[in-house]
Design an enzyme around this catalytic site. Structure first.
Site, PDB file in Angstrom:
ATOM      1  N   TYR A   1      -8.092  -7.205  -1.429  1.00  0.00           N
ATOM      2  CA  TYR A   1      -8.841  -5.981  -1.135  1.00  0.00           C
ATOM      3  C   TYR A   1     -10.261  -6.340  -0.693  1.00  0.00           C
ATOM      4  CZ  TYR A   1      -5.110  -3.013  -2.774  1.00  0.00           C
ATOM      5  OH  TYR A   1      -3.911  -2.371  -2.890  1.00  0.00           O
TER       6      TYR A   1
ATOM      7  N   LYS B   1       2.008 -16.269  -4.488  1.00  0.00           N
ATOM      8  CA  LYS B   1       2.574 -16.845  -3.264  1.00  0.00           C
ATOM      9  C   LYS B   1       1.924 -18.209  -3.072  1.00  0.00           C
ATOM     10  CE  LYS B   1       4.953 -16.269   0.664  1.00  0.00           C
ATOM     11  NZ  LYS B   1       6.411 -16.081   0.742  1.00  0.00           N
TER      12      LYS B   1
ATOM     13  N   ASP C   1       7.772 -12.529  -2.871  1.00  0.00           N
ATOM     14  CA  ASP C   1       8.891 -11.980  -2.096  1.00  0.00           C
ATOM     15  C   ASP C   1      10.179 -12.008  -2.921  1.00  0.00           C
ATOM     16  OD1 ASP C   1       8.212 -14.673  -1.788  1.00  0.00           O
ATOM     17  OD2 ASP C   1       9.375 -14.927   0.028  1.00  0.00           O
TER      18      ASP C   1
ATOM     19  N   ASP D   1      -0.170  -3.773  -6.559  1.00  0.00           N
ATOM     20  CA  ASP D   1      -0.105  -2.408  -6.016  1.00  0.00           C
ATOM     21  C   ASP D   1       1.292  -2.139  -5.472  1.00  0.00           C
ATOM     22  OD1 ASP D   1      -1.025   0.073  -5.252  1.00  0.00           O
ATOM     23  OD2 ASP D   1      -1.836  -0.620  -3.343  1.00  0.00           O
TER      24      ASP D   1
ATOM     25  N   ASP E   1       4.574   0.217  -7.326  1.00  0.00           N
ATOM     26  CA  ASP E   1       5.238   1.374  -6.694  1.00  0.00           C
ATOM     27  C   ASP E   1       6.744   1.152  -6.680  1.00  0.00           C
ATOM     28  OD1 ASP E   1       2.904   2.770  -6.167  1.00  0.00           O
ATOM     29  OD2 ASP E   1       3.418   3.179  -4.076  1.00  0.00           O
TER      30      ASP E   1
HETATM   31  P1  ATP Z   1      -2.058   5.779  -1.991  1.00  0.00           P
HETATM   32  O1  ATP Z   1      -2.363   5.022  -0.746  1.00  0.00           O
HETATM   33  O2  ATP Z   1      -3.224   6.550  -2.496  1.00  0.00           O
HETATM   34  O3  ATP Z   1      -1.353   4.974  -3.045  1.00  0.00           O
HETATM   35  P2  ATP Z   1       0.258   6.781  -0.695  1.00  0.00           P
HETATM   36  O4  ATP Z   1       0.014   7.443   0.620  1.00  0.00           O
HETATM   37  O5  ATP Z   1       0.733   5.380  -0.726  1.00  0.00           O
HETATM   38  O6  ATP Z   1      -1.035   6.931  -1.600  1.00  0.00           O
HETATM   39  P3  ATP Z   1       1.458   8.499  -2.617  1.00  0.00           P
HETATM   40  O7  ATP Z   1       0.524   9.612  -2.496  1.00  0.00           O
HETATM   41  O8  ATP Z   1       1.383   7.665  -3.846  1.00  0.00           O
HETATM   42  O9  ATP Z   1       1.355   7.603  -1.345  1.00  0.00           O
HETATM   43  O10 ATP Z   1       2.924   9.030  -2.546  1.00  0.00           O
HETATM   44  C1  ATP Z   1       3.906   8.727  -1.588  1.00  0.00           C
HETATM   45  C2  ATP Z   1       4.922   9.875  -1.624  1.00  0.00           C
HETATM   46  O11 ATP Z   1       5.584   9.879  -2.894  1.00  0.00           O
HETATM   47  C3  ATP Z   1       4.222  11.220  -1.530  1.00  0.00           C
HETATM   48  O12 ATP Z   1       4.058  11.558  -0.218  1.00  0.00           O
HETATM   49  C4  ATP Z   1       5.115  12.125  -2.318  1.00  0.00           C
HETATM   50  O13 ATP Z   1       6.110  12.665  -1.505  1.00  0.00           O
HETATM   51  C5  ATP Z   1       5.713  11.203  -3.376  1.00  0.00           C
HETATM   52  N1  ATP Z   1       4.984  11.351  -4.653  1.00  0.00           N
HETATM   53  C6  ATP Z   1       3.869  10.688  -5.053  1.00  0.00           C
HETATM   54  N2  ATP Z   1       3.467  11.100  -6.233  1.00  0.00           N
HETATM   55  C7  ATP Z   1       4.334  12.038  -6.643  1.00  0.00           C
HETATM   56  C8  ATP Z   1       4.445  12.858  -7.807  1.00  0.00           C
HETATM   57  N3  ATP Z   1       3.565  12.790  -8.812  1.00  0.00           N
HETATM   58  N4  ATP Z   1       5.462  13.726  -7.876  1.00  0.00           N
HETATM   59  C9  ATP Z   1       6.366  13.814  -6.889  1.00  0.00           C
HETATM   60  N5  ATP Z   1       6.307  13.079  -5.764  1.00  0.00           N
HETATM   61  C10 ATP Z   1       5.315  12.198  -5.631  1.00  0.00           C
END
Ligand code: ATP
Length: 354
Positions: A131, A184, A217, A241, A245
């Site tokens: 970052y 990595k 990976d 990060d 996810d």
């Molecule tokens: P960031 O870059 O801030 O991590 P991002 O653009 O990667 O954000 P998120 O906002 O985390 O993405 O979410 C990706 C998708 O997952 C969203 O567009 C939404 O559809 C779904 N999502 C995220 N959080 C939730 C939640 N609390 N409940 C339901 N769906 C969610």
């Protein structure tokens, strides 16, 4: 004990309201004596004060016992010079909230995306690594050399690697005593080599810990194939990060996994996911991540301040979430249910004070 609540952007206010409904119920029923201040950050603050994070607020934050922080939609912020500060990133470095603790576990009886249930924690370093926005004393290490050539510099320090590895080992000592280092180092021999070397050195302080390591990976594949193999995973900023996810979604939904950003003296609860602009304002977001993040903040405070009542309140909140998640009809749409954000929060609040 006083906490400050900063709901943030898009789904932030909805999930924060739901989490506060649960916390207020538990606070009242158990006489925890928590008081709350409310303020604004993000787009609302930009509109009202010309900045997503104003100086006066930053200066006040260390005086609180904890922060409840909503997600930011940094992608649409103007440049920092026009008030668009990515407040999550800024606070991580400014307040030295270096340890991002990100659990991912399948709710009891439900593991729709994996062969087996799992329960792991990703410990992610937050203050440096790939970052580039937080790697310089002055300026940003994310540069355009020519209009067609970009250079982003990564910083890795032994100090930051050792302290995050230490937090991971301490956490593992309260669990299954296993730590996996994700890196990595086969390619990034210096940067990731230093991370791995530092983690191994710290592991020597914890003779009961078994430490192994996996290349990032391969880790993505392992998480999909057998996430139950892992207990505590420690890794750098970017890998953490991405992998968190993945782990959260594998556990059922991105909306399921709690998260704290902890320093040595201050801790912020912030959902693992982002601001989800696509579902904002529709009462659709799953507030589980925010509720569990707040529970993790209580647990952190309970341990730091020797307050067993806070630790017990945290586990009551977590148990209440599990009880509601076990009943698909009471879940939010991402988990196949029909409850909205507010109704889910109210259901968890009721369970938490049973
Ligand atoms: P960031 O870059 O801030 O991590 P991002 O653009 O990667 O954000 P998120 O906002 O985390 O993405 O979410 C990706 C998708 O997952 C969203 O567009 C939404 O559809 C779904 N999502 C995220 N959080 C939730 C939640 N609390 N409940 C339901 N769906 C969610």
């Amino acid at each position: 004990m006083k906490l400050i609540v900063l709901p943030g952007d898009c789904i932030g206010p909805e999930i924060t309201d739901a989490a506060m409904a649960v916390l207020s119920a538990v606070n009242g029923a158990r006489g925890l004596g928590l008081a709350f201040d409310h303020d604004i950050v993000g787009l609302e603050s930009l509109e009202k004060h010309g900045s997503t994070l104003r100086e006066g607020l930053i200066a006040r934050l260390p005086s609180y016992d904890g922060i409840i922080l909503g997600p930011n939609h940094g992608a649409i912020y103007p440049p920092a010079s026009e008030g668009g500060i990515n407040y999550s990133a800024y606070l991580r470095t400014k307040l030295d909230l270096y340890a991002n603790i990100r659990p991912a576990r399948t709710p009891p009886g439900k593991h729709p995306h994996t062969a087996n249930p799992f329960d792991l924690i990703i410990v992610r370093e937050l203050t440096e690594g790939h970052y580039a926005d937080r790697n310089m004393h002055e300026g940003v290490a994310d540069l355009m050399v020519t209009p067609d050539v970009a250079v982003s510099l990564r910083k890795v320090t032994r100090f930051a690697c050792e302290r995050i590895a230490r937090r991971a080992c301490e956490l593992a000592m309260t669990r299954d005593k296993r730590v996996t280092v994700v890196h990595k180092a086969n390619v990034l021999k210096r940067g990731d080599g230093l991370f791995l070397e530092s983690a191994r050195a710290v592991a020597k302080e914890f003779p009961e810990i078994t430490m192994d390591d996996v290349i990032v990976d391969a880790m993505a594949a392992w998480l999909v194939r057998a996430p139950e193999r892992f207990d505590v995973v420690v890794t750098g900023n970017l890998y953490g990060d991405i992998l968190s996810d993945l782990a959260a979604e594998l556990s059922g939904s991105l909306g399921l996994a709690g998260s704290i950003m902890a320093g040595d003296d201050l801790c912020a609860a912030q959902a693992q996911h982002g601001a989800a602009p696509d579902i904002a304002g529709q009462d659709k977001a799953n507030p589980t991540s925010m509720i569990l993040s707040v529970a993790m903040l209580l647990e952190w405070l309970g341990a730091r301040r020797g307050r067993a009542d806070l630790t017990q309140a945290a586990s009551a909140m977590t148990k209440a979430v599990d009880q509601v998640l076990a009943d698909t009809a009471r879940c939010t749409a991402d988990m196949g249910g029909s409850n909205g954000t507010a109704a889910f929060g109210a259901a968890v609040a009721r369970e938490a004070i049973q």
